[in-house]
Scaffold this active site. Structure first.
Site, PDB file in Angstrom:
ATOM      1  CB  ALA A   6      78.500  49.885 -25.612  1.00 55.17           C
ATOM      2  N   GLY A  64      75.679  45.495 -25.355  1.00 54.87           N
ATOM      3  CA  GLY A  64      75.484  45.951 -23.976  1.00 54.87           C
ATOM      4  C   GLY A  64      74.022  45.897 -23.542  1.00 54.87           C
ATOM      5  CD  GLU A  92      77.850  42.765 -22.667  1.00 50.63           C
ATOM      6  OE1 GLU A  92      77.816  43.853 -23.283  1.00 50.63           O
ATOM      7  OE2 GLU A  92      78.911  42.242 -22.307  1.00 50.63           O
ATOM      8  CD  GLU A 137      79.080  42.640 -27.956  1.00 55.13           C
ATOM      9  OE1 GLU A 137      78.686  41.564 -28.472  1.00 55.13           O
ATOM     10  OE2 GLU A 137      78.537  43.171 -26.978  1.00 55.13           O
TER      11      GLU A 137
HETATM   12  N1  COA Z   1      75.712  52.770 -30.846  1.00 57.62           N
HETATM   13  C1  COA Z   1      75.495  54.022 -31.344  1.00 57.62           C
HETATM   14  N2  COA Z   1      74.461  54.324 -32.134  1.00 57.62           N
HETATM   15  C2  COA Z   1      73.590  53.341 -32.427  1.00 57.62           C
HETATM   16  C3  COA Z   1      73.751  52.024 -31.965  1.00 57.62           C
HETATM   17  C4  COA Z   1      74.862  51.772 -31.120  1.00 57.62           C
HETATM   18  N3  COA Z   1      75.087  50.552 -30.582  1.00 57.62           N
HETATM   19  N4  COA Z   1      72.743  51.267 -32.451  1.00 57.62           N
HETATM   20  C5  COA Z   1      71.975  52.078 -33.189  1.00 57.62           C
HETATM   21  N5  COA Z   1      72.490  53.339 -33.182  1.00 57.62           N
HETATM   22  C6  COA Z   1      71.966  54.528 -33.856  1.00 57.62           C
HETATM   23  C7  COA Z   1      72.292  54.511 -35.337  1.00 57.62           C
HETATM   24  O1  COA Z   1      73.614  54.959 -35.561  1.00 57.62           O
HETATM   25  C8  COA Z   1      71.245  55.459 -35.861  1.00 57.62           C
HETATM   26  O2  COA Z   1      71.638  56.769 -35.559  1.00 57.62           O
HETATM   27  P1  COA Z   1      71.673  57.923 -36.712  1.00 57.62           P
HETATM   28  O3  COA Z   1      70.230  58.058 -37.098  1.00 57.62           O
HETATM   29  O4  COA Z   1      72.239  59.112 -36.003  1.00 57.62           O
HETATM   30  O5  COA Z   1      72.509  57.367 -37.801  1.00 57.62           O
HETATM   31  C9  COA Z   1      70.047  55.122 -34.993  1.00 57.62           C
HETATM   32  O6  COA Z   1      70.557  54.530 -33.808  1.00 57.62           O
HETATM   33  C10 COA Z   1      69.071  54.169 -35.639  1.00 57.62           C
HETATM   34  O7  COA Z   1      69.776  52.999 -35.993  1.00 57.62           O
HETATM   35  P2  COA Z   1      69.728  52.350 -37.445  1.00 57.62           P
HETATM   36  O8  COA Z   1      70.955  51.510 -37.609  1.00 57.62           O
HETATM   37  O9  COA Z   1      69.477  53.387 -38.467  1.00 57.62           O
HETATM   38  O10 COA Z   1      68.424  51.427 -37.303  1.00 57.62           O
HETATM   39  P3  COA Z   1      68.101  50.118 -38.143  1.00 57.62           P
HETATM   40  O11 COA Z   1      66.690  49.779 -37.841  1.00 57.62           O
HETATM   41  O12 COA Z   1      68.485  50.260 -39.543  1.00 57.62           O
HETATM   42  O13 COA Z   1      69.049  48.965 -37.510  1.00 57.62           O
HETATM   43  C11 COA Z   1      70.111  47.767 -35.700  1.00 57.62           C
HETATM   44  C12 COA Z   1      68.861  48.550 -36.188  1.00 57.62           C
HETATM   45  C13 COA Z   1      69.928  47.487 -34.209  1.00 57.62           C
HETATM   46  C14 COA Z   1      70.195  46.432 -36.460  1.00 57.62           C
HETATM   47  C15 COA Z   1      71.372  48.595 -35.946  1.00 57.62           C
HETATM   48  O14 COA Z   1      71.176  49.888 -35.415  1.00 57.62           O
HETATM   49  C16 COA Z   1      72.624  48.036 -35.340  1.00 57.62           C
HETATM   50  O15 COA Z   1      73.167  47.067 -35.854  1.00 57.62           O
HETATM   51  N6  COA Z   1      73.127  48.639 -34.237  1.00 57.62           N
HETATM   52  C17 COA Z   1      74.347  48.261 -33.608  1.00 57.62           C
HETATM   53  C18 COA Z   1      74.184  46.977 -32.835  1.00 57.62           C
HETATM   54  C19 COA Z   1      75.510  46.580 -32.195  1.00 57.62           C
HETATM   55  O16 COA Z   1      76.472  46.253 -32.872  1.00 57.62           O
HETATM   56  N7  COA Z   1      75.541  46.609 -30.860  1.00 57.62           N
HETATM   57  C20 COA Z   1      76.711  46.253 -30.112  1.00 57.62           C
HETATM   58  C21 COA Z   1      77.547  47.430 -29.839  1.00 57.62           C
HETATM   59  S1  COA Z   1      78.983  47.004 -28.896  1.00 57.62           S
END
Ligand code: COA
Length: 273
Positions: free
Chosen positions: A80, A125, A128, A148
Site C-alpha cells: 500500500a 498489500g 495480499e 508491516e
Molecule cells: N509506498 C510508497 N512508496 C513506495 C513504496 C510503498 N509501499 N515502496 C516503494 N516506494 C517508492 C519509494 O518511496 C521510492 O520512491 P521515491 O523515488 O519517490 O523515493 C520508489 O518507490 C523506489 O523505492 P526504493 O525504496 O528507492 O527502492 P529500493 O530498491 O531501494 O527498495 C524496497 C525496494 C521494496 C525494499 C523498498 O522500496 C521498500 O521497503 N518498500 C516498502 C515495502 C513495504 O513496507 N510495504 C508494505 C507497505 S504497508
C-alpha cells in the site's frame, strides 16, 4: 503480416486509466499495475482502478480469465502507498482497510480465474493482492513478504488470514512477525506460489495455465472457486456449500456437454458464462 503485428492488432488496449493498463488478447484480460517509479505501490486511485477493471472484466462475456501483473522488472506491487496513509487516524485506517478488503474479496470471489503474475517485489498489500488471486506464478526474481510490523501496523488487506490459509499458521506467524522476505523458490516450497519461471516466460506461463483452464467448463470453474472459498468463510459450512454447488451444476448446458463429450470420446466445447 508478422506475428507481432497480428498480436498487437488482436489486442485491445484501454487508455481510460491513469495507474493501470488493461490489454485483452483473445479471452485473457491482462491488468498491469503501472506505477513503476513507485514500485507499483497501491494508492487509492490505483486500487479503485483495479476494482473497476476487474468488475468490468467479470461482466464481459468475452473475458474468460484475468492476469494481474506489475509494470517494470523490479516489482509486482511493493505494498500500500505508505506516503498516502502515514498520517491516517483510526477512522481513516478502518476505512482504508475495509475498502481494500472489499476489493480483494471481489477478486477472490471472481467467478473467472485470476492469476497473479508476480514479476518482482510482492510486499505488504502486494503480497495480499497476489494471495487474493486464485493462482500465483512468480518470476525467479520475485520476493514476497508482509513487512508491516516494520511500520508499526499489521497487514490490512486480508494478509493475516490468507497467509495462514495458504502456508499454515507456523510459517505465517514467522513471516508476519519477522517481516522477512522470501525468494520465489522458497515461496514455492511454502505453497505460496504455484510455479516459478524465468521473468521472460512469466506472462506466457500464466496465459498457458489459463488456456488449460479455459478448456474446462466455466460453470464448473466458478463453482470450484465458490466452493473452495466457502471453506474459509465462516459461518458458511463449506461442505454443505459444496453439496449445493455440485447439485446446481447438474442439468446445466455445461454439465450435459461435459458428460456427453466424455461418453462420446470427444473434447468438450463449452460456451461463455
Ligand atoms: N509506498 C510508497 N512508496 C513506495 C513504496 C510503498 N509501499 N515502496 C516503494 N516506494 C517508492 C519509494 O518511496 C521510492 O520512491 P521515491 O523515488 O519517490 O523515493 C520508489 O518507490 C523506489 O523505492 P526504493 O525504496 O528507492 O527502492 P529500493 O530498491 O531501494 O527498495 C524496497 C525496494 C521494496 C525494499 C523498498 O522500496 C521498500 O521497503 N518498500 C516498502 C515495502 C513495504 O513496507 N510495504 C508494505 C507497505 S504497508
Amino acid at each position: 503480416m508478422s506475428r507481432l503485428i497480428l498480436n498487437s492488432l488482436k489486442a485491445q488496449t484501454s487508455m481510460t486509466y491513469q495507474n493501470i493498463l488493461t490489454t485483452q488478447n483473445n479471452k485473457i484480460l491482462t491488468l498491469t499495475i503501472n506505477r513503476p517509479d513507485k514500485l507499483n505501490a497501491l494508492n487509492t486511485l490505483t486500487l479503485s482502478e483495479i476494482d473497476t477493471a476487474i468488475t468490468k472484466a467479470i461482466d464481459d462475456a468475452s473475458v474468460w480469465g484475468i492476469i494481474i501483473t506489475g509494470a517494470g522488472e523490479k516489482a509486482f506491487v511493493a505494498g500500500a502507498d505508505i506516503k498516502e496513509f502515514k498520517d491516517f487516524d483510526i477512522d481513516q485506517g478502518r476505512q482504508l482497510a475495509a475498502n481494500g478488503h472489499a476489493i480483494f474479496n471481489r477478486i477472490e470471489q471472481s467467478p473467472k480465474p485470476i492469476i497473479a503474475a508476480v514479476n518482482g517485489f510482492a510486499l505488504g498489500g502486494g503480497c495480499e493482492l497476489a494471495m487474493a488471486c486464485h493462482l500465483r506464478i512468480a518470476s525467479t526474481n520475485a520476493k514476497f513478504g508482509q513487512p508491516e510490523v516494520n511500520l508499526g501496523i499489521i497487514p490490512g488487506y486480508g494478509g493475516t488470514q490468507r497467509l495462514v490459509q495458504l502456508i499454515g499458521k507456523t510459517k505465517a506467524l514467522e513471516l508476519l512477525m519477522t517481516a522477512d522476505m522470501v525468494k520465489a523458490e522458497k515461496a514455492l516450497d511454502l505453497g505460496l506460489v504455484n510455479a516459478v519461471v524465468e521473468q521472460s516466460d512469466l506472462i506466457a506461463s500464466a496465459e498457458k495455465m489459463l488456456e488449460k483452464i479455459f478448456t474446462k467448463s466455466p460453470l464448473a470453474i466458478k463453482k470450484v472457486i465458490q466452493s473452495v472459498n466457502a471453506y474459509f468463510h465462516g459461518p458458511t459450512d463449506g461442505f454443505e456449500f459444496e453439496i449445493n454447488a455440485f447439485a446446481s451444476c447438474c442439468k446445466t448446458d455445461d454439465f450435459i456437454e461435459g458428460t456427453s463429450a466424455f461418453i462420446e470420446k470427444r473434447r468438450a466445447s463449452f460456451k461463455a458464462l
